[in-house]
Design an enzyme around this catalytic site. Structure first.
Site, mmCIF file in Angstrom:
data_model
loop_
_atom_site.group_PDB
_atom_site.id
_atom_site.type_symbol
_atom_site.label_atom_id
_atom_site.label_comp_id
_atom_site.label_asym_id
_atom_site.label_seq_id
_atom_site.Cartn_x
_atom_site.Cartn_y
_atom_site.Cartn_z
ATOM 1 N N GLU A 197 -9.174 -10.337 -8.097
ATOM 2 C CA GLU A 197 -8.202 -9.272 -7.824
ATOM 3 C C GLU A 197 -6.956 -9.399 -8.703
ATOM 4 O O GLU A 197 -6.414 -8.397 -9.153
ATOM 5 C CB GLU A 197 -7.830 -9.297 -6.336
ATOM 6 N N HIS B 168 -2.154 -5.483 1.550
ATOM 7 C CA HIS B 168 -3.451 -6.141 1.358
ATOM 8 C C HIS B 168 -3.212 -7.589 0.982
ATOM 9 O O HIS B 168 -2.247 -7.906 0.290
ATOM 10 C CB HIS B 168 -4.194 -5.431 0.215
ATOM 11 N N ARG C 152 2.346 -6.886 8.999
ATOM 12 C CA ARG C 152 1.655 -5.697 9.533
ATOM 13 C C ARG C 152 2.180 -5.309 10.914
ATOM 14 O O ARG C 152 2.221 -4.117 11.248
ATOM 15 C CB ARG C 152 0.145 -5.930 9.554
ATOM 16 N N TYR D 184 -12.494 -1.674 -4.371
ATOM 17 C CA TYR D 184 -13.017 -1.867 -3.015
ATOM 18 C C TYR D 184 -14.537 -1.731 -2.949
ATOM 19 O O TYR D 184 -15.080 -1.468 -1.864
ATOM 20 C CB TYR D 184 -12.362 -0.871 -2.054
ATOM 21 N N ASN E 230 -2.190 0.143 6.666
ATOM 22 C CA ASN E 230 -1.678 -1.109 7.227
ATOM 23 C C ASN E 230 -0.760 -1.870 6.272
ATOM 24 O O ASN E 230 -0.693 -3.092 6.301
ATOM 25 C CB ASN E 230 -2.827 -1.986 7.746
ATOM 26 N N PHE F 196 -15.667 3.646 6.485
ATOM 27 C CA PHE F 196 -14.278 3.987 6.127
ATOM 28 C C PHE F 196 -14.018 3.944 4.628
ATOM 29 O O PHE F 196 -12.869 4.087 4.190
ATOM 30 C CB PHE F 196 -13.297 3.074 6.866
ATOM 31 N N LYS G 45 0.830 -1.214 0.000
ATOM 32 C CA LYS G 45 0.000 0.000 0.000
ATOM 33 C C LYS G 45 0.869 1.271 0.000
ATOM 34 O O LYS G 45 2.080 1.223 0.275
ATOM 35 C CB LYS G 45 -0.930 -0.029 1.216
ATOM 36 N N THR H 81 -5.751 -7.178 10.396
ATOM 37 C CA THR H 81 -5.977 -5.884 9.738
ATOM 38 C C THR H 81 -5.499 -4.728 10.609
ATOM 39 O O THR H 81 -4.868 -3.789 10.123
ATOM 40 C CB THR H 81 -7.490 -5.713 9.443
ATOM 41 N N ARG I 160 -2.538 -14.583 4.461
ATOM 42 C CA ARG I 160 -3.152 -13.819 5.559
ATOM 43 C C ARG I 160 -2.415 -14.095 6.877
ATOM 44 O O ARG I 160 -2.284 -13.207 7.718
ATOM 45 C CB ARG I 160 -4.650 -14.114 5.641
HETATM 46 P P1 CMP Z 1 -7.562 -4.454 3.117
HETATM 47 O O1 CMP Z 1 -7.107 -5.830 3.422
HETATM 48 O O2 CMP Z 1 -6.869 -3.770 2.019
HETATM 49 O O3 CMP Z 1 -9.124 -4.447 2.791
HETATM 50 C C1 CMP Z 1 -10.027 -3.491 3.282
HETATM 51 C C2 CMP Z 1 -9.346 -2.415 4.032
HETATM 52 O O4 CMP Z 1 -10.175 -1.557 4.758
HETATM 53 C C3 CMP Z 1 -8.457 -3.032 5.075
HETATM 54 O O5 CMP Z 1 -7.354 -3.600 4.426
HETATM 55 C C4 CMP Z 1 -8.164 -1.855 5.988
HETATM 56 O O6 CMP Z 1 -6.957 -1.191 5.662
HETATM 57 C C5 CMP Z 1 -9.342 -0.948 5.717
HETATM 58 N N1 CMP Z 1 -10.084 -0.733 6.964
HETATM 59 C C6 CMP Z 1 -10.705 -1.654 7.693
HETATM 60 N N2 CMP Z 1 -11.262 -1.075 8.780
HETATM 61 C C7 CMP Z 1 -10.953 0.247 8.707
HETATM 62 C C8 CMP Z 1 -11.238 1.376 9.524
HETATM 63 N N3 CMP Z 1 -11.955 1.241 10.658
HETATM 64 N N4 CMP Z 1 -10.763 2.567 9.141
HETATM 65 C C9 CMP Z 1 -10.038 2.698 7.994
HETATM 66 N N5 CMP Z 1 -9.754 1.653 7.178
HETATM 67 C C10 CMP Z 1 -10.199 0.456 7.535
#
Ligand code: CMP
Length: 141
Positions: free
Chosen positions: A127, A116, A103, A50, A113, A58, A10, A92, A86
């Protein structure tokens, strides 16, 4: 159980020049990299990628962050790739990520984070096709 997953390094990890260390972790964990590039999403492309999260509070923060700078999409192969990847990247929310995960080391917040990973075999196929719809040079790696 499928053997493909899509990783995206990211914008936060790209800006911090962590992509080399992250790729090393991925290879050391036994994943094969079959596609890799540096790309930048428009806001509209991030919204499409997304779309499954469009009702979440979010969504705006996520899509503006993911289109805020270069990213590195990486197509991966390994037995049971989605679960294995994962496990490698961790939770996450980095505050909940296990020691030794990507992470835990590189993420700074739940939104920013670092990386992905696909959450299902079905989404992995979609994807990978989103970022690598055709192979540029050869199909026999
Ligand atoms: P990702 O695995 O890329 O897929 C969805 C993303 O949403 C996840 O990683 C997080 O980075 C993001 N995400 C999830 N919860 C929140 C949150 N509360 N605020 C901001 N981003 C979020």
């Amino acid at each position: 159980m499928g053997n493909k997953s899509l990783a995206i390094i990211k914008p936060d990890a790209m800006r911090a020049n962590h992509f080399g260390k992250i790729i090393d972790r991925i290879l050391t964990a036994g994943f094969k990299i079959t596609e890799l590039k540096i790309a930048r999403l428009t806001l509209a492309q991030a919204e499409t990628f997304y779309a499954v999260h469009r009702e979440r509070p979010f969504y705006g923060e996520l899509t503006s962050f993911m289109s805020s700078g270069p990213i590195m999409p990486i197509a991966l192969e390994k037995d049971d790739a989605v679960t294995a990847f994962r496990d490698l990247i961790g939770a996450t929310n980095p505050a909940e990520a296990t020691e030794g995960t990507i992470r835990k080391e590189f993420a700074t917040s739940v939104g920013q984070n670092a990386i992905h990973g696909s959450d299902s075999d079905e989404n992995a196929e979609k994807e990978v096709a989103f970022f690598f719809p055709t192979r540029d040079i050869q199909d026999n790696l």
